[in-house]
Write a protein that holds these residues in place. Structure first.
Motif, PDB file in Angstrom:
ATOM      1  N   UNK A  17       3.635 -36.838 -40.793  1.00 28.75           N
ATOM      2  CA  UNK A  17       2.642 -36.865 -41.875  1.00 28.75           C
ATOM      3  C   UNK A  17       2.098 -38.269 -42.076  1.00 28.75           C
ATOM      4  N   UNK A  18       0.900 -38.325 -42.578  1.00 31.72           N
ATOM      5  CA  UNK A  18       0.274 -39.564 -43.013  1.00 31.72           C
ATOM      6  C   UNK A  18      -0.586 -39.249 -44.230  1.00 31.72           C
ATOM      7  N   UNK A  19      -0.767 -40.245 -45.088  1.00 27.87           N
ATOM      8  CA  UNK A  19      -1.708 -40.108 -46.180  1.00 27.87           C
ATOM      9  C   UNK A  19      -2.749 -41.209 -46.074  1.00 27.87           C
ATOM     10  N   UNK A  20      -3.987 -40.803 -45.911  1.00 26.29           N
ATOM     11  CA  UNK A  20      -5.086 -41.748 -45.866  1.00 26.29           C
ATOM     12  C   UNK A  20      -5.649 -41.942 -47.271  1.00 26.29           C
ATOM     13  N   UNK A  21      -6.089 -43.155 -47.531  1.00 26.33           N
ATOM     14  CA  UNK A  21      -6.736 -43.471 -48.804  1.00 26.33           C
ATOM     15  C   UNK A  21      -8.137 -44.000 -48.543  1.00 26.33           C
ATOM     16  N   UNK A  22      -9.033 -43.684 -49.435  1.00 32.47           N
ATOM     17  CA  UNK A  22     -10.402 -44.190 -49.388  1.00 32.47           C
ATOM     18  C   UNK A  22     -10.688 -44.818 -50.747  1.00 32.47           C
ATOM     19  N   UNK A  23     -10.681 -46.137 -50.774  1.00 29.11           N
ATOM     20  CA  UNK A  23     -10.911 -46.853 -52.027  1.00 29.11           C
ATOM     21  C   UNK A  23     -12.385 -47.184 -52.157  1.00 29.11           C
ATOM     22  N   UNK A  24     -12.963 -46.771 -53.266  1.00 24.44           N
ATOM     23  CA  UNK A  24     -14.391 -46.964 -53.492  1.00 24.44           C
ATOM     24  C   UNK A  24     -14.636 -48.060 -54.510  1.00 24.44           C
ATOM     25  N   UNK A  25     -15.713 -48.800 -54.317  1.00 18.72           N
ATOM     26  CA  UNK A  25     -16.113 -49.818 -55.277  1.00 18.72           C
ATOM     27  C   UNK A  25     -17.630 -49.914 -55.287  1.00 18.72           C
ATOM     28  N   UNK A  73      -8.665 -39.280 -57.266  1.00 17.64           N
ATOM     29  CA  UNK A  73      -8.237 -39.846 -58.544  1.00 17.64           C
ATOM     30  C   UNK A  73      -9.374 -40.746 -59.003  1.00 17.64           C
ATOM     31  N   UNK A  74     -10.205 -40.203 -59.870  1.00 16.94           N
ATOM     32  CA  UNK A  74     -11.379 -40.961 -60.304  1.00 16.94           C
ATOM     33  C   UNK A  74     -10.991 -42.181 -61.132  1.00 16.94           C
ATOM     34  N   UNK A  75      -9.824 -42.148 -61.753  1.00 19.42           N
ATOM     35  CA  UNK A  75      -9.398 -43.309 -62.549  1.00 19.42           C
ATOM     36  C   UNK A  75      -9.046 -44.480 -61.648  1.00 19.42           C
ATOM     37  N   UNK A  76      -8.664 -44.176 -60.417  1.00 15.59           N
ATOM     38  CA  UNK A  76      -8.341 -45.230 -59.451  1.00 15.59           C
ATOM     39  C   UNK A  76      -9.455 -45.421 -58.433  1.00 15.59           C
ATOM     40  N   UNK A  77     -10.542 -44.664 -58.592  1.00 12.33           N
ATOM     41  CA  UNK A  77     -11.671 -44.748 -57.650  1.00 12.33           C
ATOM     42  C   UNK A  77     -11.212 -44.561 -56.212  1.00 12.33           C
ATOM     43  N   UNK A  78     -10.335 -43.588 -56.015  1.00  9.72           N
ATOM     44  CA  UNK A  78      -9.750 -43.385 -54.697  1.00  9.72           C
ATOM     45  C   UNK A  78      -9.709 -41.895 -54.354  1.00  9.72           C
ATOM     46  N   UNK A  79      -9.990 -41.609 -53.090  1.00  6.64           N
ATOM     47  CA  UNK A  79      -9.847 -40.265 -52.543  1.00  6.64           C
ATOM     48  C   UNK A  79      -8.767 -40.316 -51.469  1.00  6.64           C
ATOM     49  N   UNK A  80      -7.944 -39.287 -51.443  1.00 14.87           N
ATOM     50  CA  UNK A  80      -6.825 -39.236 -50.509  1.00 14.87           C
ATOM     51  C   UNK A  80      -6.977 -38.069 -49.538  1.00 14.87           C
ATOM     52  N   UNK A  81      -6.388 -38.244 -48.364  1.00  9.18           N
ATOM     53  CA  UNK A  81      -6.284 -37.157 -47.407  1.00  9.18           C
ATOM     54  C   UNK A  81      -4.834 -37.109 -46.939  1.00  9.18           C
ATOM     55  N   UNK A 116     -17.168 -45.831 -44.667  1.00  8.24           N
ATOM     56  CA  UNK A 116     -16.171 -46.875 -44.501  1.00  8.24           C
ATOM     57  C   UNK A 116     -16.115 -47.323 -43.052  1.00  8.24           C
ATOM     58  N   UNK A 117     -15.238 -48.278 -42.801  1.00  9.54           N
ATOM     59  CA  UNK A 117     -15.125 -48.853 -41.458  1.00  9.54           C
ATOM     60  C   UNK A 117     -14.204 -48.043 -40.550  1.00  9.54           C
ATOM     61  N   UNK A 118     -13.436 -47.141 -41.137  1.00  9.80           N
ATOM     62  CA  UNK A 118     -12.562 -46.276 -40.349  1.00  9.80           C
ATOM     63  C   UNK A 118     -11.143 -46.777 -40.260  1.00  9.80           C
ATOM     64  N   UNK A 119     -10.219 -45.835 -40.065  1.00  8.52           N
ATOM     65  CA  UNK A 119      -8.812 -46.159 -39.853  1.00  8.52           C
ATOM     66  C   UNK A 119      -8.297 -45.288 -38.715  1.00  8.52           C
TER      67      UNK A 119
END
Length: 125
Positions: A17-25, A73-81, A116-119
């Motif tokens: 398993x892995x969890x990806x994060x997408x942090x938005x600003x 999580x809109x409070x953290x401005x982040x989307x997870x996969x 984003x730039x990708x991971x």
């Protein structure tokens, strides 16, 4: 300045398993849908999952249904996969992207205006 930054990729064994994060600003995440796409070497970029902004409804590609879960999580401005039961064919560079509106689509990359730039995700034994 609007920015999307992915993180969480890496090397994992099949079944892992892995969890990806997408942090938005630079914008209010809650106003827009977000999509996750991936691109493997020599292949077209494909939609993996996306989530709307109004009710958080998810959509998944058939190839990842039951294994991947998208959340925001809109409070953290982040989307997870969250990616479980990973397979070698999941190996790709994963990108998150901001939709131009509250809804999303896995089939239309042109709906998305910032990427984003990708991971890198590598699934191998």
């Amino acid at each position: 300045q609007l920015q999307l930054v992915e993180s969480g990729g890496g090397l994992v064994q099949p079944g892992g398993s892995l969890r990806l994060s997408c942090a938005a600003s630079g914008f209010t995440l809650g106003d827009y849908a977000i999509g996750w796409f991936r691109q493997a070497p020599g292949k077209e970029r494909e939609g993996v999952s996306c989530i709307t902004s109004r009710d958080g409804s998810p959509d998944y590609a058939d190839s990842v249904k039951g294994r991947f879960t998208i959340s925001r999580d809109n409070t953290k401005n982040t989307v997870y996969l969250q990616m479980n039961s990973l397979k070698p064919e999941d190996t790709a560079v994963y990108y998150c992207a901001k939709s131009r509106t509250y809804y999303c689509s896995l089939s239309s990359r042109f709906l998305y205006d910032y990427w984003g730039q990708g991971t890198q995700v590598t699934v191998s034994s």
